[in-house]
Design a protein around this motif. Structure first.
Motif, PDB file in Angstrom:
ATOM      1  N   ILE A   1       0.839  -1.201   0.000  1.00 57.59           N
ATOM      2  CA  ILE A   1       0.000   0.000   0.000  1.00 57.59           C
ATOM      3  C   ILE A   1       0.869   1.244   0.000  1.00 57.59           C
ATOM      4  N   ASP A   2       1.949   1.241   0.782  1.00 56.82           N
ATOM      5  CA  ASP A   2       2.852   2.390   0.807  1.00 56.82           C
ATOM      6  C   ASP A   2       3.477   2.636  -0.561  1.00 56.82           C
ATOM      7  N   GLU A   3       3.740   1.569  -1.320  1.00 54.25           N
ATOM      8  CA  GLU A   3       4.333   1.707  -2.653  1.00 54.25           C
ATOM      9  C   GLU A   3       3.325   2.157  -3.702  1.00 54.25           C
ATOM     10  N   VAL A   4       2.080   1.705  -3.600  1.00 53.43           N
ATOM     11  CA  VAL A   4       1.089   1.894  -4.660  1.00 53.43           C
ATOM     12  C   VAL A   4       0.117   3.040  -4.369  1.00 53.43           C
ATOM     13  N   PHE A   5      -0.258   3.213  -3.141  1.00 55.39           N
ATOM     14  CA  PHE A   5      -1.329   4.123  -2.734  1.00 55.39           C
ATOM     15  C   PHE A   5      -0.719   5.444  -2.281  1.00 55.39           C
ATOM     16  N   ASP A   6      -1.262   6.586  -2.723  1.00 56.46           N
ATOM     17  CA  ASP A   6      -0.694   7.874  -2.288  1.00 56.46           C
ATOM     18  C   ASP A   6      -1.600   8.619  -1.305  1.00 56.46           C
ATOM     19  N   PHE A   7      -2.707   8.014  -0.912  1.00 63.06           N
ATOM     20  CA  PHE A   7      -3.645   8.542   0.081  1.00 63.06           C
ATOM     21  C   PHE A   7      -4.301   9.859  -0.346  1.00 63.06           C
ATOM     22  N   GLU A   8      -4.224  10.189  -1.623  1.00 59.92           N
ATOM     23  CA  GLU A   8      -4.952  11.324  -2.182  1.00 59.92           C
ATOM     24  C   GLU A   8      -6.104  10.838  -3.060  1.00 59.92           C
ATOM     25  N   GLU A   9      -6.307   9.534  -3.099  1.00 58.36           N
ATOM     26  CA  GLU A   9      -7.372   8.951  -3.892  1.00 58.36           C
ATOM     27  C   GLU A   9      -8.729   9.438  -3.376  1.00 58.36           C
ATOM     28  N   PRO A  10      -9.724   9.475  -4.241  1.00 63.30           N
ATOM     29  CA  PRO A  10     -11.046   9.960  -3.828  1.00 63.30           C
ATOM     30  C   PRO A  10     -11.893   8.888  -3.139  1.00 63.30           C
ATOM     31  N   PHE A  11     -11.269   7.806  -2.658  1.00 66.06           N
ATOM     32  CA  PHE A  11     -12.037   6.716  -2.061  1.00 66.06           C
ATOM     33  C   PHE A  11     -11.282   6.100  -0.890  1.00 66.06           C
ATOM     34  N   ASP A  12     -12.044   5.529   0.032  1.00 63.74           N
ATOM     35  CA  ASP A  12     -11.498   4.704   1.105  1.00 63.74           C
ATOM     36  C   ASP A  12     -11.531   3.255   0.618  1.00 63.74           C
ATOM     37  N   LEU A  13     -10.621   2.453   1.103  1.00 64.23           N
ATOM     38  CA  LEU A  13     -10.455   1.108   0.570  1.00 64.23           C
ATOM     39  C   LEU A  13     -10.386   0.090   1.707  1.00 64.23           C
ATOM     40  N   ILE A  14     -11.030  -1.051   1.521  1.00 68.84           N
ATOM     41  CA  ILE A  14     -10.899  -2.186   2.432  1.00 68.84           C
ATOM     42  C   ILE A  14     -10.363  -3.352   1.608  1.00 68.84           C
ATOM     43  N   ILE A  15      -9.248  -3.900   2.043  1.00 71.89           N
ATOM     44  CA  ILE A  15      -8.620  -5.018   1.348  1.00 71.89           C
ATOM     45  C   ILE A  15      -8.850  -6.275   2.177  1.00 71.89           C
ATOM     46  N   ILE A  16      -9.434  -7.287   1.552  1.00 72.77           N
ATOM     47  CA  ILE A  16      -9.652  -8.575   2.205  1.00 72.77           C
ATOM     48  C   ILE A  16      -8.696  -9.566   1.550  1.00 72.77           C
ATOM     49  N   VAL A  17      -7.771 -10.076   2.332  1.00 70.92           N
ATOM     50  CA  VAL A  17      -6.751 -10.989   1.818  1.00 70.92           C
ATOM     51  C   VAL A  17      -7.316 -12.408   1.837  1.00 70.92           C
ATOM     52  N   ARG A  18      -7.274 -13.052   0.691  1.00 71.58           N
ATOM     53  CA  ARG A  18      -7.762 -14.425   0.536  1.00 71.58           C
ATOM     54  C   ARG A  18      -6.586 -15.403   0.517  1.00 71.58           C
ATOM     55  N   PRO A  19      -6.835 -16.717   0.762  1.00 72.09           N
ATOM     56  CA  PRO A  19      -5.741 -17.698   0.810  1.00 72.09           C
ATOM     57  C   PRO A  19      -4.901 -17.782  -0.471  1.00 72.09           C
ATOM     58  N   VAL A  20      -5.453 -17.414  -1.617  1.00 70.17           N
ATOM     59  CA  VAL A  20      -4.682 -17.457  -2.865  1.00 70.17           C
ATOM     60  C   VAL A  20      -3.497 -16.486  -2.817  1.00 70.17           C
ATOM     61  N   TYR A  21      -3.539 -15.516  -1.922  1.00 71.29           N
ATOM     62  CA  TYR A  21      -2.441 -14.557  -1.741  1.00 71.29           C
ATOM     63  C   TYR A  21      -1.125 -15.287  -1.459  1.00 71.29           C
ATOM     64  N   LEU A  22      -1.182 -16.354  -0.680  1.00 73.36           N
ATOM     65  CA  LEU A  22       0.027 -17.074  -0.281  1.00 73.36           C
ATOM     66  C   LEU A  22       0.675 -17.832  -1.433  1.00 73.36           C
ATOM     67  N   LYS A  23      -0.080 -18.100  -2.492  1.00 77.97           N
ATOM     68  CA  LYS A  23       0.437 -18.867  -3.624  1.00 77.97           C
ATOM     69  C   LYS A  23       1.193 -17.998  -4.618  1.00 77.97           C
ATOM     70  N   LYS A  24       1.090 -16.678  -4.481  1.00 73.62           N
ATOM     71  CA  LYS A  24       1.731 -15.760  -5.416  1.00 73.62           C
ATOM     72  C   LYS A  24       2.901 -15.053  -4.757  1.00 73.62           C
ATOM     73  N   SER A  25       3.790 -14.520  -5.590  1.00 70.89           N
ATOM     74  CA  SER A  25       4.937 -13.792  -5.056  1.00 70.89           C
ATOM     75  C   SER A  25       4.521 -12.374  -4.663  1.00 70.89           C
ATOM     76  N   TYR A  26       5.412 -11.714  -3.952  1.00 66.38           N
ATOM     77  CA  TYR A  26       5.169 -10.331  -3.522  1.00 66.38           C
ATOM     78  C   TYR A  26       4.937  -9.436  -4.738  1.00 66.38           C
ATOM     79  N   ALA A  27       5.760  -9.591  -5.772  1.00 67.70           N
ATOM     80  CA  ALA A  27       5.642  -8.753  -6.970  1.00 67.70           C
ATOM     81  C   ALA A  27       4.306  -8.977  -7.680  1.00 67.70           C
ATOM     82  N   GLU A  28       3.865 -10.235  -7.759  1.00 68.69           N
ATOM     83  CA  GLU A  28       2.584 -10.533  -8.399  1.00 68.69           C
ATOM     84  C   GLU A  28       1.429  -9.924  -7.610  1.00 68.69           C
ATOM     85  N   ASN A  29       1.482 -10.055  -6.295  1.00 62.81           N
ATOM     86  CA  ASN A  29       0.426  -9.482  -5.461  1.00 62.81           C
ATOM     87  C   ASN A  29       0.420  -7.953  -5.552  1.00 62.81           C
TER      88      ASN A  29
END
Length: 86
Positions: free
Chosen positions: A39-67
């Motif tokens: 989030i620190d790399e991608v999000f600049d906190f000036e976006e016009p929306f609030d965001l909720i991220i729900i992490v699913r188990p498939v997250y563990l099968k991918k690399s950091y760069a892919e996620n």
């Protein structure tokens, strides 16, 4: 998975939810730290929306760069959806 709403504060907010299906507390905390870093790399906190991220188990099968690239694409899609509403 992400949910978003028009922001209510002066800056955008991000919530992270990691369920027990991901693993025990140590693993869940590690995932939350990784997602915060993305989030620190991608999000600049000036976006016009609030965001909720729900992490699913498939997250563990991918690399950091892919996620991170998937998060970046998701935020870009949300920008397109909210462009007309703001």
């Amino acid at each position: 998975m992400c949910y978003f709403l028009t922001r209510k504060e002066e800056h955008a907010r991000v919530g992270i939810s990691v369920g027990k299906k991901i693993g025990k507390a140590v693993c869940r905390n590690q995932v939350k730290r990784q997602v915060r870093s993305m989030i620190d790399e991608v999000f600049d906190f000036e976006e016009p929306f609030d965001l909720i991220i729900i992490v699913r188990p498939v997250y563990l099968k991918k690399s950091y760069a892919e996620n991170r690239s998937e998060l970046k694409k998701t935020i870009a899609r949300i920008h397109q959806k909210t462009r007309g509403n703001v």
